[in-house]
Motif scaffolding. Structure first.
Motif, PDB file in Angstrom:
ATOM      1  N   VAL A   1       3.802 -34.694 -30.541  1.00 51.54           N
ATOM      2  CA  VAL A   1       3.643 -33.302 -30.118  1.00 51.54           C
ATOM      3  C   VAL A   1       4.575 -33.057 -28.927  1.00 51.54           C
ATOM      4  CG1 VAL A   1       1.659 -33.799 -28.601  1.00 51.54           C
ATOM      5  CG2 VAL A   1       1.985 -31.485 -29.466  1.00 51.54           C
ATOM      6  N   ALA A   2       5.207 -31.897 -28.938  1.00 48.69           N
ATOM      7  CA  ALA A   2       6.015 -31.494 -27.774  1.00 48.69           C
ATOM      8  C   ALA A   2       5.065 -30.927 -26.726  1.00 48.69           C
ATOM      9  CB  ALA A   2       7.026 -30.439 -28.196  1.00 48.69           C
ATOM     10  N   VAL A   3       5.337 -31.170 -25.446  1.00 46.38           N
ATOM     11  CA  VAL A   3       4.423 -30.712 -24.393  1.00 46.38           C
ATOM     12  C   VAL A   3       5.129 -29.753 -23.432  1.00 46.38           C
ATOM     13  CG1 VAL A   3       2.941 -32.747 -24.530  1.00 46.38           C
ATOM     14  CG2 VAL A   3       4.880 -32.750 -22.948  1.00 46.38           C
ATOM     15  N   ASP A   4       4.325 -28.950 -22.749  1.00 46.73           N
ATOM     16  CA  ASP A   4       4.893 -27.869 -21.944  1.00 46.73           C
ATOM     17  C   ASP A   4       5.308 -28.314 -20.542  1.00 46.73           C
ATOM     18  OD1 ASP A   4       2.372 -28.263 -20.951  1.00 46.73           O
ATOM     19  OD2 ASP A   4       1.821 -26.146 -20.886  1.00 46.73           O
ATOM     20  N   ARG A   5       6.012 -29.425 -20.470  1.00 45.35           N
ATOM     21  CA  ARG A   5       6.725 -29.802 -19.239  1.00 45.35           C
ATOM     22  C   ARG A   5       8.171 -30.026 -19.651  1.00 45.35           C
ATOM     23  NH1 ARG A   5       3.397 -32.952 -14.721  1.00 45.35           N
ATOM     24  NH2 ARG A   5       1.381 -31.995 -15.160  1.00 45.35           N
ATOM     25  N   TYR A   6       9.087 -29.640 -18.766  1.00 43.18           N
ATOM     26  CA  TYR A   6      10.457 -29.451 -19.239  1.00 43.18           C
ATOM     27  C   TYR A   6      11.502 -30.111 -18.360  1.00 43.18           C
ATOM     28  CZ  TYR A   6       7.921 -25.895 -21.767  1.00 43.18           C
ATOM     29  OH  TYR A   6       7.003 -25.258 -22.559  1.00 43.18           O
ATOM     30  N   ILE A   7      12.647 -30.379 -18.995  1.00 47.50           N
ATOM     31  CA  ILE A   7      13.870 -30.651 -18.242  1.00 47.50           C
ATOM     32  C   ILE A   7      14.736 -29.404 -18.380  1.00 47.50           C
ATOM     33  CG2 ILE A   7      16.048 -31.920 -18.338  1.00 47.50           C
ATOM     34  CD1 ILE A   7      14.592 -34.366 -18.132  1.00 47.50           C
ATOM     35  N   THR A   8      15.253 -28.937 -17.265  1.00 49.59           N
ATOM     36  CA  THR A   8      16.108 -27.754 -17.302  1.00 49.59           C
ATOM     37  C   THR A   8      17.523 -28.165 -16.919  1.00 49.59           C
ATOM     38  OG1 THR A   8      14.231 -26.427 -16.642  1.00 49.59           O
ATOM     39  CG2 THR A   8      16.394 -25.409 -16.393  1.00 49.59           C
ATOM     40  N   VAL A   9      18.476 -27.706 -17.705  1.00 50.73           N
ATOM     41  CA  VAL A   9      19.881 -27.962 -17.413  1.00 50.73           C
ATOM     42  C   VAL A   9      20.554 -26.615 -17.172  1.00 50.73           C
ATOM     43  CG1 VAL A   9      22.069 -28.725 -18.427  1.00 50.73           C
ATOM     44  CG2 VAL A   9      20.034 -30.119 -18.717  1.00 50.73           C
ATOM     45  N   ARG A  10      21.223 -26.498 -16.024  1.00 49.04           N
ATOM     46  CA  ARG A  10      21.990 -25.275 -15.731  1.00 49.04           C
ATOM     47  C   ARG A  10      23.461 -25.640 -15.759  1.00 49.04           C
ATOM     48  NH1 ARG A  10      17.752 -25.501 -12.403  1.00 49.04           N
ATOM     49  NH2 ARG A  10      16.114 -24.018 -12.968  1.00 49.04           N
ATOM     50  N   LEU A  11      24.216 -24.888 -16.544  1.00 49.22           N
ATOM     51  CA  LEU A  11      25.646 -25.197 -16.705  1.00 49.22           C
ATOM     52  C   LEU A  11      26.473 -24.066 -16.112  1.00 49.22           C
ATOM     53  CD1 LEU A  11      27.364 -26.510 -19.910  1.00 49.22           C
ATOM     54  CD2 LEU A  11      28.294 -24.545 -18.694  1.00 49.22           C
ATOM     55  N   THR A  12      27.419 -24.416 -15.248  1.00 52.97           N
ATOM     56  CA  THR A  12      28.382 -23.429 -14.765  1.00 52.97           C
ATOM     57  C   THR A  12      29.778 -23.982 -14.998  1.00 52.97           C
ATOM     58  OG1 THR A  12      28.120 -24.427 -12.578  1.00 52.97           O
ATOM     59  CG2 THR A  12      26.978 -22.348 -12.936  1.00 52.97           C
ATOM     60  N   GLU A  13      30.703 -23.071 -15.260  1.00 48.24           N
ATOM     61  CA  GLU A  13      32.079 -23.519 -15.526  1.00 48.24           C
ATOM     62  C   GLU A  13      32.651 -24.188 -14.274  1.00 48.24           C
ATOM     63  OE1 GLU A  13      34.372 -21.323 -18.106  1.00 48.24           O
ATOM     64  OE2 GLU A  13      35.756 -23.011 -18.038  1.00 48.24           O
ATOM     65  N   GLY A  14      33.399 -25.279 -14.465  1.00 48.08           N
ATOM     66  CA  GLY A  14      34.029 -25.973 -13.343  1.00 48.08           C
ATOM     67  C   GLY A  14      35.539 -25.956 -13.513  1.00 48.08           C
ATOM     68  N   SER A  15      36.243 -26.661 -12.625  1.00 47.75           N
ATOM     69  CA  SER A  15      37.695 -26.791 -12.796  1.00 47.75           C
ATOM     70  C   SER A  15      38.127 -28.147 -12.270  1.00 47.75           C
ATOM     71  CB  SER A  15      38.425 -25.688 -12.036  1.00 47.75           C
ATOM     72  OG  SER A  15      38.090 -25.760 -10.679  1.00 47.75           O
ATOM     73  N   GLU A  16      39.034 -28.792 -12.936  1.00 47.97           N
ATOM     74  CA  GLU A  16      39.625 -30.086 -12.555  1.00 47.97           C
ATOM     75  C   GLU A  16      38.677 -31.268 -12.603  1.00 47.97           C
ATOM     76  OE1 GLU A  16      41.678 -29.461  -8.876  1.00 47.97           O
ATOM     77  OE2 GLU A  16      42.834 -27.850  -9.822  1.00 47.97           O
ATOM     78  N   VAL A  17      37.424 -31.020 -12.426  1.00 41.95           N
ATOM     79  CA  VAL A  17      36.459 -32.119 -12.466  1.00 41.95           C
ATOM     80  C   VAL A  17      35.135 -31.550 -12.982  1.00 41.95           C
ATOM     81  CG1 VAL A  17      35.699 -31.781 -10.070  1.00 41.95           C
ATOM     82  CG2 VAL A  17      35.538 -34.036 -11.061  1.00 41.95           C
ATOM     83  N   GLY A  18      34.351 -32.409 -13.657  1.00 44.43           N
ATOM     84  CA  GLY A  18      33.012 -31.983 -14.072  1.00 44.43           C
ATOM     85  C   GLY A  18      31.990 -32.694 -13.205  1.00 44.43           C
ATOM     86  N   ARG A  19      30.838 -32.075 -13.005  1.00 47.38           N
ATOM     87  CA  ARG A  19      29.818 -32.697 -12.143  1.00 47.38           C
ATOM     88  C   ARG A  19      28.467 -32.672 -12.810  1.00 47.38           C
ATOM     89  NH1 ARG A  19      32.512 -29.492  -8.665  1.00 47.38           N
ATOM     90  NH2 ARG A  19      33.959 -30.639  -7.347  1.00 47.38           N
ATOM     91  N   VAL A  20      27.697 -33.694 -12.498  1.00 49.22           N
ATOM     92  CA  VAL A  20      26.301 -33.701 -12.924  1.00 49.22           C
ATOM     93  C   VAL A  20      25.452 -33.961 -11.696  1.00 49.22           C
ATOM     94  CG1 VAL A  20      24.566 -34.813 -14.368  1.00 49.22           C
ATOM     95  CG2 VAL A  20      26.904 -34.594 -15.215  1.00 49.22           C
ATOM     96  N   ARG A  21      24.547 -33.020 -11.446  1.00 49.90           N
ATOM     97  CA  ARG A  21      23.645 -33.160 -10.294  1.00 49.90           C
ATOM     98  C   ARG A  21      22.223 -33.235 -10.796  1.00 49.90           C
ATOM     99  NH1 ARG A  21      26.128 -28.831  -8.868  1.00 49.90           N
ATOM    100  NH2 ARG A  21      27.903 -29.253  -7.527  1.00 49.90           N
ATOM    101  N   SER A  22      21.481 -34.186 -10.263  1.00 49.55           N
ATOM    102  CA  SER A  22      20.050 -34.232 -10.573  1.00 49.55           C
ATOM    103  C   SER A  22      19.372 -34.940  -9.423  1.00 49.55           C
ATOM    104  CB  SER A  22      19.816 -35.007 -11.862  1.00 49.55           C
ATOM    105  OG  SER A  22      18.471 -35.406 -11.940  1.00 49.55           O
ATOM    106  N   SER A  23      18.203 -34.427  -9.046  1.00 49.73           N
ATOM    107  CA  SER A  23      17.496 -35.087  -7.941  1.00 49.73           C
ATOM    108  C   SER A  23      17.199 -36.540  -8.316  1.00 49.73           C
ATOM    109  CB  SER A  23      16.211 -34.334  -7.608  1.00 49.73           C
ATOM    110  OG  SER A  23      15.455 -34.204  -8.781  1.00 49.73           O
ATOM    111  N   ALA A  24      17.091 -36.815  -9.638  1.00 47.81           N
ATOM    112  CA  ALA A  24      16.786 -38.176 -10.066  1.00 47.81           C
ATOM    113  C   ALA A  24      17.973 -39.126  -9.888  1.00 47.81           C
ATOM    114  CB  ALA A  24      16.346 -38.177 -11.525  1.00 47.81           C
TER     115      ALA A  24
END
Ligand code: PMV
Length: 367
Positions: free
Chosen positions: A28-51
Motif C-alpha cells: 500500500v502507498a502511504v501518505d508521507r512523501y518525498i518532494t523534489v523541486r527542480l529549477t533550471e541550472g547552468s554549467e553545473v547541476g546540484r542536488v540538495r537534501s537535508s539527508a
C-alpha cells in the motif's frame, strides 16, 4: 519550478518471495512523501537534501560521452534516476540542460533516521517525474515505473521494485516482479529505450490494483531502529547455499498463497484478511528460522504480539530486522482495539505512525 512528490509504501504480504522473478507481494502507498523541486541550472547541476548534509552535491556533464559524472558523494538512487532519464532524453534528440534538485522527505524522523517507508523508491520516482515534466518526455505512469526500476537495479540489483510500484500507482496493489538480472543484461547490451519496450524482459511482471478494504483499519508501528534491506535479502539468499540450513522449500508457495488469499479477501471487503496476515507472519517466522536471519526483532515481536493479544493481525512490514510492523483491525467489530494497542506500544517504546493510504492514481498498462 517543477515540484513533484511521491508517496512512501508499506509491504502487507509477500516480502522476500517477491525478490524471485515472478514472485508477488501486496503493498500500500502511504501518505508521507518525498518532494523534489527542480529549477533550471547552468554549467553545473546540484542536488540538495537535508539527508545528504548541508552542502549540495554537484554534477557536470561529460559532453564527449553524454554521461553524468558525479563529483561529490554518491547519492546513488538520485543519480541512477537522472542517468536513466537523461538516456531517454538523449534518445529523443532533446537538448541537454542543467537543473537543480531540492529534495525534502517526510520518510525520515527528525534526526534523519529512515522509517523504512521506501525513501529510495520514492526519491527515484519523484526525480523521474520531475525530469519527465522538465524535458516534456510525456511518459505514462507505467513507463515511469519501468524507468525507475531500471535505475534502481543499477544500484541495488536484487530490489524487487515493489516500492516503486506502490509509489507510482498509489493505493493498494498486488505486484509481481520481473527478472531484473535479464533487464540489466538487456539494458547493458541494447540501451535504456530498447529495454523499456522489450516484451520478453518484462514477462511475468504486473501491477494490479486491489480494492481499498473498507472494513479494515491499518495501524503502523515503528521500532525506532532502521534496517538494511539489501543486507537482509543478501543474507537470506546466501543461506540457500549453506548445507547446514534447514530448507524451507515451500516458502515461495506459502508466500504466494498469502498474497493470493489477501487479494481475494480485499475483494470481499476485507473478510478473511486478518487470518491471512496472521499466516503471513508465520511464513516469515519460518523463513527466519530456516535461514537464521533475524527478521522479527524483539521490538517487532512485541509490536505484533500486543496487536494479536487484542484480536488484531500483525506482522513485520518489508525485510524486518527493525523498521515498521503493520496491523490490520476490523472496523466493523463492536469495539476497535486500536487505542489499546497504541497505548501498549508506547509503553514498549514502539512509535505509532499516523499514516493513511495514499490514493490510487493513474492507469496501469499491461507490461
Ligand atoms: O524493507 P523494505 O520495506 O524495503 O522491504 C523489502 C522487501 C523485500 O521483499 C525483502 C525486498 C524487496 O526488494 O522486495
Amino acid at each position: 519550478m517543477i515540484e513533484k512528490r511521491a508517496p512512501g509504501k508499506l509491504y502487507i504480504a509477500g516480502e522476500y518471495a517477491v525478490v524471485q522473478p515472478g514472485g508477488s507481494a501486496v503493498l500500500v502507498a502511504v501518505d508521507r512523501y518525498i518532494t523534489v523541486r527542480l529549477t533550471e541550472g547552468s554549467e553545473v547541476g546540484r542536488v540538495r537534501s537535508s539527508a545528504y548534509g548541508r552542502t549540495p552535491l554537484e554534477w557536470v556533464r561529460d559532453d564527449a560521452n553524454d554521461r553524468i559524472v558525479l563529483e561529490h558523494h554518491p547519492t546513488d538512487y538520485v543519480f541512477a534516476a537522472i542517468t536513466a532519464s537523461e538516456q531517454l532524453r538523449s534518445s529523443r534528440g532533446l537538448a541537454p540542460r542543467y537543473y537543480d534538485l531540492d529534495i525534502s522527505s517526510e520518510l525520515d524522523d527528525v534526526s534523519g533516521q529512515k522509517y523504512g517507508l521506501g525513501s529510495s523508491g520514492a526519491v527515484t520516482i519523484a526525480v523521474i517525474d520531475a525530469l519527465d515534466e522538465f524535458y516534456r518526455l510525456g511518459l505514462t505512469p507505467t513507463e515511469r515505473f519501468k524507468l525507475a526500476l531500471l535505475a534502481t537495479i543499477e544500484v541495488s540489483p536484487d530490489s524487487s521494485g515493489g516500492d516503486l510500484a506502490a509509489s507510482t500507482f498509489g493505493g493498494w496493489i498486488r505486484y509481481s516482479s520481473p527478472d531484473r538480472a535479464a533487464l540489466r543484461t538487456h539494458r547493458a547490451a541494447h540501451g535504456t529505450v530498447e529495454t523499456l519496450s522489450s516484451v520478453r524482459e518484462w514477462a511475468g511482471s504486473s501491477v494490479r490494483r486491489l480494492p481499498h478494504p473498507n472494513h479494515l483499519d491499518l495501524l503502523v508501528g515503528w521500532t525506532g531502529s532502521p534496517a538494511s534491506t539489501e543486507r537482509l535479502v543478501e543474507q537470506v539468499r546466501r543461506t540457500e547455499e549453506r548445507p547446514a540450513v534447514i530448507p524451507y522449500d515451500s516458502f515461495a508457495d506459502d508466500s504466494r498463497a498469502c498474497v493470493d488469499d489477501l487479494a481475494a479477501a480485499f475483494a470481499r471487503r476485507g473478510e478473511g484478511a486478518l487470518e491471512v496476515v496472521h499466516r503471513a507472519r508465520r511464513v516469515l517466522q519460518r523463513l527466519s528460522a530456516s535461514s537464521g536471519v533475524l527478521i522479527e526483532t524483539a521490538q517487532l515481536r512485541a509490536l505484533c504480539d500486543i496487536a494479536e493479544r487484542h484480536g488484531a493481525a500483525a506482522k513485520p512490514s518489508g525485510a524486518g530486522g527493525g523498521d515498521c510492523g503493520i496491523v490490520l483491525t476490523r472496523t466493523d467489530s463492536p469495539a476497535s482495539p486500536a487505542d489499546e494497542i497504541i497505548r501498549e506500544w508506547r509503553e514498549n517504546d514502539i512509535l505509532p505512525l499516523s499514516l493513511a493510504p495514499h490514493p490510487a492514481a493513474g492507469d496501469i498498462d499491461d507490461f
